[in-house]
Design a protein around this motif. Sequence first.
Motif, mmCIF file in Angstrom:
data_model
loop_
_atom_site.group_PDB
_atom_site.id
_atom_site.type_symbol
_atom_site.label_atom_id
_atom_site.label_comp_id
_atom_site.label_asym_id
_atom_site.label_seq_id
_atom_site.Cartn_x
_atom_site.Cartn_y
_atom_site.Cartn_z
ATOM 1 N N ARG A 104 0.829 -1.206 0.000
ATOM 2 C CA ARG A 104 0.000 0.000 0.000
ATOM 3 C C ARG A 104 0.864 1.259 0.000
ATOM 4 N NH1 ARG A 104 -3.858 1.113 5.125
ATOM 5 N NH2 ARG A 104 -4.331 3.324 4.785
ATOM 6 N N ILE A 105 1.889 1.269 0.832
ATOM 7 C CA ILE A 105 2.808 2.416 0.875
ATOM 8 C C ILE A 105 3.522 2.575 -0.458
ATOM 9 C CG2 ILE A 105 4.917 3.293 1.959
ATOM 10 C CD1 ILE A 105 3.952 1.820 4.543
ATOM 11 N N THR A 106 3.920 1.452 -1.052
ATOM 12 C CA THR A 106 4.582 1.487 -2.360
ATOM 13 C C THR A 106 3.670 2.100 -3.411
ATOM 14 O OG1 THR A 106 5.999 -0.411 -1.863
ATOM 15 C CG2 THR A 106 5.570 0.044 -4.190
ATOM 16 N N GLU A 107 2.387 1.746 -3.401
ATOM 17 C CA GLU A 107 1.431 2.322 -4.352
ATOM 18 C C GLU A 107 1.319 3.828 -4.161
ATOM 19 O OE1 GLU A 107 -0.133 1.141 -6.923
ATOM 20 O OE2 GLU A 107 0.571 -0.902 -6.703
ATOM 21 N N TYR A 108 1.276 4.280 -2.923
ATOM 22 C CA TYR A 108 1.195 5.713 -2.665
ATOM 23 C C TYR A 108 2.426 6.432 -3.230
ATOM 24 C CZ TYR A 108 -2.582 4.784 0.731
ATOM 25 O OH TYR A 108 -3.757 4.413 1.339
ATOM 26 N N VAL A 109 3.599 5.849 -2.989
ATOM 27 C CA VAL A 109 4.841 6.447 -3.498
ATOM 28 C C VAL A 109 4.830 6.496 -5.017
ATOM 29 C CG1 VAL A 109 7.335 6.092 -3.720
ATOM 30 C CG2 VAL A 109 6.236 5.867 -1.482
ATOM 31 N N ALA A 110 4.397 5.413 -5.656
ATOM 32 C CA ALA A 110 4.374 5.348 -7.122
ATOM 33 C C ALA A 110 3.410 6.382 -7.713
ATOM 34 C CB ALA A 110 3.991 3.947 -7.574
ATOM 35 N N LEU A 111 2.322 6.662 -7.010
ATOM 36 C CA LEU A 111 1.346 7.632 -7.504
ATOM 37 C C LEU A 111 1.806 9.079 -7.304
ATOM 38 C CD1 LEU A 111 -1.874 5.840 -6.222
ATOM 39 C CD2 LEU A 111 -1.368 6.359 -8.621
ATOM 40 N N ILE A 112 2.605 9.316 -6.275
ATOM 41 C CA ILE A 112 3.047 10.683 -5.975
ATOM 42 C C ILE A 112 4.338 11.037 -6.703
ATOM 43 C CG2 ILE A 112 3.831 12.229 -4.135
ATOM 44 C CD1 ILE A 112 2.024 10.658 -2.219
ATOM 45 N N PHE A 113 5.265 10.060 -6.792
ATOM 46 C CA PHE A 113 6.599 10.356 -7.326
ATOM 47 C C PHE A 113 6.827 9.603 -8.635
ATOM 48 C CE2 PHE A 113 6.788 10.789 -2.716
ATOM 49 C CZ PHE A 113 7.318 12.072 -2.590
ATOM 50 N N SER A 114 7.322 10.324 -9.617
ATOM 51 C CA SER A 114 7.541 9.722 -10.936
ATOM 52 C C SER A 114 8.820 8.899 -10.985
ATOM 53 C CB SER A 114 7.593 10.807 -12.010
ATOM 54 O OG SER A 114 8.638 11.738 -11.725
ATOM 55 N N ASP A 115 9.782 9.204 -10.109
ATOM 56 C CA ASP A 115 11.059 8.478 -10.115
ATOM 57 C C ASP A 115 11.705 8.573 -8.745
ATOM 58 O OD1 ASP A 115 12.289 11.058 -9.973
ATOM 59 O OD2 ASP A 115 12.256 11.193 -12.158
ATOM 60 N N GLU A 116 12.795 7.861 -8.582
ATOM 61 C CA GLU A 116 13.450 7.813 -7.280
ATOM 62 C C GLU A 116 14.119 9.135 -6.927
ATOM 63 O OE1 GLU A 116 15.771 4.537 -4.565
ATOM 64 O OE2 GLU A 116 15.996 4.423 -6.736
ATOM 65 N N GLN A 117 14.602 9.866 -7.932
ATOM 66 C CA GLN A 117 15.249 11.144 -7.653
ATOM 67 C C GLN A 117 14.282 12.128 -7.004
ATOM 68 O OE1 GLN A 117 15.676 9.334 -10.307
ATOM 69 N NE2 GLN A 117 17.888 9.103 -10.623
ATOM 70 N N SER A 118 13.042 12.209 -7.519
ATOM 71 C CA SER A 118 12.069 13.128 -6.921
ATOM 72 C C SER A 118 11.672 12.655 -5.522
ATOM 73 C CB SER A 118 10.836 13.260 -7.822
ATOM 74 O OG SER A 118 10.206 12.004 -8.018
ATOM 75 N N PHE A 119 11.630 11.344 -5.320
ATOM 76 C CA PHE A 119 11.352 10.788 -3.994
ATOM 77 C C PHE A 119 12.446 11.194 -3.007
ATOM 78 C CE2 PHE A 119 12.063 7.128 -1.093
ATOM 79 C CZ PHE A 119 10.857 7.124 -0.408
ATOM 80 N N LEU A 120 13.708 11.042 -3.409
ATOM 81 C CA LEU A 120 14.825 11.384 -2.527
ATOM 82 C C LEU A 120 14.899 12.889 -2.281
ATOM 83 C CD1 LEU A 120 17.590 8.960 -3.869
ATOM 84 C CD2 LEU A 120 16.215 8.736 -1.788
ATOM 85 N N ARG A 121 14.462 13.677 -3.243
ATOM 86 C CA ARG A 121 14.415 15.128 -3.056
ATOM 87 C C ARG A 121 13.438 15.468 -1.927
ATOM 88 N NH1 ARG A 121 14.805 16.177 -8.259
ATOM 89 N NH2 ARG A 121 12.576 16.223 -8.623
ATOM 90 N N SER A 122 12.310 14.780 -1.900
ATOM 91 C CA SER A 122 11.338 14.991 -0.829
ATOM 92 C C SER A 122 11.901 14.543 0.519
ATOM 93 C CB SER A 122 10.045 14.228 -1.146
ATOM 94 O OG SER A 122 9.092 14.368 -0.118
ATOM 95 N N VAL A 123 12.656 13.461 0.513
ATOM 96 C CA VAL A 123 13.293 12.996 1.751
ATOM 97 C C VAL A 123 14.280 14.051 2.254
ATOM 98 C CG1 VAL A 123 14.767 11.234 2.795
ATOM 99 C CG2 VAL A 123 13.014 10.562 1.145
ATOM 100 N N ALA A 124 15.038 14.657 1.341
ATOM 101 C CA ALA A 124 15.998 15.687 1.726
ATOM 102 C C ALA A 124 15.295 16.891 2.356
ATOM 103 C CB ALA A 124 16.804 16.134 0.507
ATOM 104 N N ILE A 125 14.171 17.290 1.775
ATOM 105 C CA ILE A 125 13.418 18.409 2.343
ATOM 106 C C ILE A 125 12.904 18.044 3.728
ATOM 107 C CG2 ILE A 125 11.439 19.950 2.031
ATOM 108 C CD1 ILE A 125 11.689 19.414 -1.005
ATOM 109 N N GLY A 126 12.431 16.819 3.873
ATOM 110 C CA GLY A 126 11.959 16.359 5.173
ATOM 111 C C GLY A 126 13.075 16.372 6.221
ATOM 112 N N LEU A 127 14.264 15.966 5.842
ATOM 113 C CA LEU A 127 15.402 16.016 6.762
ATOM 114 C C LEU A 127 15.709 17.443 7.181
ATOM 115 C CD1 LEU A 127 17.822 13.420 5.093
ATOM 116 C CD2 LEU A 127 16.625 13.159 7.274
ATOM 117 N N ALA A 128 15.621 18.378 6.216
ATOM 118 C CA ALA A 128 15.908 19.783 6.515
ATOM 119 C C ALA A 128 14.863 20.374 7.452
ATOM 120 C CB ALA A 128 15.968 20.584 5.215
ATOM 121 N N VAL A 129 13.589 20.062 7.218
ATOM 122 C CA VAL A 129 12.525 20.562 8.086
ATOM 123 C C VAL A 129 12.683 19.989 9.496
ATOM 124 C CG1 VAL A 129 10.031 20.474 8.509
ATOM 125 C CG2 VAL A 129 10.883 20.967 6.216
#
Length: 338
Positions: free
Chosen positions: A260-285
Amino acid sequence: MTKLLQNHPGRRELPLRPGRVSRNLTTTQTRNTGLTVISVAMLVLVIATASGFGGLLPGPLRVVLLVLVFTAFFWFVFQWQTRRPLRHQTRYYTAAGIGEPSERERRALRIGASRDYVRGWWPLTIEPYPVADRISNDLVETLDTLRFDSRQLTADVLAKNWRILHAVGARQVIDDVLARGVRSQSFAREAGRSSVSDWDDLAAVSGVSLPELMDSTRSIDGRPPTLLWGSDLLEAHTLVRQATLVGYLTPEEGLDLLERITEYVALIFSDEQSFLRSVAIGLAVTNGPEGMGMIREWRALMDGYLASDWPTQLAPWPTPSGTVELPPVMATGFGRAS
């Protein structure tokens, strides 16, 4: 016997390869290897001398023979010793009843690969490291090249970080994270009130460009605002794995949630780079300016991860299956989707 072979716990070489595993031995194990070789060589020398066999050969040939015997024994013992981590990993899988992962399991575990790389976790099993509770105490002592943890240690982590004490609590926390995120809701709320200076600061800390940072709050190409869902869903993914290891979730419940979590990620993020970009922002916040050094190290590790064999060896980045829809809060970005 299972053919599964992953990285050595705490290391990043995937899979663990013959001939390159000596680095996985402790200093004591390496010293023991050397002592074994020397002991065997001395034993051969004593036997040859006592039997008078060496006296049948001219002096130079005796030297050559001893060198060849020593070299052969050294190579045999060294190869046997340095392959122990491979044998130990395979024996653990057999004893714990762990087989080759299915395509379903590979896909469900894929989005956690970047965190597995950083921590040296196993990326192809729900359990991220060997668990002593799954095998006998005698075998734990025998498999001394592996680093074992226990279910109790993981339960202590869940209690400390999430205040999870039992199965009901685990499911409540997981459902809450998937409903509101960890920080995405507050990030969406604050985004409309942040000043230019605030965005500049966040860009500097995260290492994400200002345009990309602003894009995280917008719907682009039919996808919802990414907000901090990369960070939040990665946390949820890790939480599910740990709750399954402890026994708060059954293996099937854990796998269903990971899918289920994987499906959510696949629907929100087009690739792993955009996913990791969101992780980086989360780390900064989460960490603020005090975390700049840590985030810089994390980004360097992500460069190494993306350039490594991990992304290609594990499974393709997941694409939507069409069987799951995003919850309204994710689909609208808490009302931010245009």
